[in-house]
Design a protein around this motif. Structure first.
Motif, mmCIF file in Angstrom:
data_model
loop_
_atom_site.group_PDB
_atom_site.id
_atom_site.type_symbol
_atom_site.label_atom_id
_atom_site.label_comp_id
_atom_site.label_asym_id
_atom_site.label_seq_id
_atom_site.Cartn_x
_atom_site.Cartn_y
_atom_site.Cartn_z
ATOM 1 N N ASP A 176 -3.206 4.927 -0.622
ATOM 2 C CA ASP A 176 -4.262 4.038 -0.191
ATOM 3 C C ASP A 176 -5.022 4.083 0.997
ATOM 4 N N MET A 177 -3.862 4.572 2.091
ATOM 5 C CA MET A 177 -4.515 4.740 3.323
ATOM 6 C C MET A 177 -3.522 5.896 4.196
ATOM 7 N N GLN A 215 -10.299 1.383 -6.544
ATOM 8 C CA GLN A 215 -9.858 2.346 -6.126
ATOM 9 C C GLN A 215 -9.280 3.203 -7.231
ATOM 10 N N VAL A 250 -8.972 -0.541 3.454
ATOM 11 C CA VAL A 250 -8.436 0.028 1.886
ATOM 12 C C VAL A 250 -9.192 -1.068 0.762
ATOM 13 N N HIS A 261 4.973 -1.961 2.989
ATOM 14 C CA HIS A 261 4.103 -0.761 2.295
ATOM 15 C C HIS A 261 5.431 0.248 1.828
ATOM 16 N N ASP A 276 -9.830 -2.546 -2.898
ATOM 17 C CA ASP A 276 -9.300 -2.957 -3.897
ATOM 18 C C ASP A 276 -8.666 -2.298 -4.550
ATOM 19 N N ARG A 277 -7.323 -2.217 -4.809
ATOM 20 C CA ARG A 277 -6.607 -1.056 -5.622
ATOM 21 C C ARG A 277 -7.216 -0.896 -7.151
ATOM 22 N N GLU A 316 -5.472 -1.253 6.916
ATOM 23 C CA GLU A 316 -5.127 -2.223 5.679
ATOM 24 C C GLU A 316 -6.705 -2.866 5.295
ATOM 25 N N ILE A 333 -10.168 7.759 1.085
ATOM 26 C CA ILE A 333 -8.947 7.193 1.517
ATOM 27 C C ILE A 333 -8.961 6.857 3.055
ATOM 28 N N ARG A 335 0.859 -1.126 0.012
ATOM 29 C CA ARG A 335 -0.020 -0.084 -0.019
ATOM 30 C C ARG A 335 0.961 1.266 -0.215
ATOM 31 N N ASN A 336 0.401 2.177 -0.705
ATOM 32 C CA ASN A 336 0.886 3.607 -0.459
ATOM 33 C C ASN A 336 0.403 4.221 0.764
#
Length: 147
Positions: A61-62, A135, A129, A40, A131-132, A126, A86, A16-17
């Protein structure tokens, strides 16, 4: 799917970012190290301005957000994170009364914190968040609508 070790010894489903908005360098380094150990990518911002720049330039992402940044409230960053969908958690040494009323329902990492508290906060974020793929798609759609 890429798996990385989590602080608690498990595995993360996806890198994750993470935006860490924290003006105290020792706390920022501690949190950054823990997140990097969990696999991350971390962006540390010690001010509202820097946090907004990170949000402008990167897909986040968070986030973990300190309430007070050298006397400046981080509320504008919280509103921006919320507007973008976010997930974020508040970090504060002031308790609930130090958090803007609009964000008191958010998770809170009470300072000073134990490493187990930080690990729990990371795991909680986590889990929030999306699914990328969804998102990024939603953000792309939002960006197109804004043009």
């Amino acid at each position: 799917m890429d798996a990385a070790a989590e602080p608690g010894g498990g595995t993360a489903q996806m890198r994750r970012n993470v935006l860490v908005v924290e003006d105290e360098s020792m706390i920022a380094m501690l949190v950054e190290d823990r997140l990097v150990d969990a696999g991350h990518t971390v962006f540390v911002a010690p001010s509202v301005q820097k946090a907004m720049e990170v949000l402008r330039d990167h897909v986040i992402d968070m986030a973990l957000l300190d309430v007070n940044l050298s006397g400046t409230a981080s509320t504008p960053v919280a509103y921006e994170l919320e507007a973008r969908g976010i997930p974020f958690m508040i970090a504060t040494g002031y308790g609930a009364q130090g958090v803007d009323e609009a964000f008191r329902d958010r998770g809170c990492l009470q300072k000073p914190f134990r490493m187990s508290d930080l690990d729990h906060a990371i795991q909680q974020l986590e889990g929030e968040v999306p699914d990328r793929v969804d998102q990024v798609s939603a953000r792309t759609t939002s960006s197109i609508r804004m043009m």
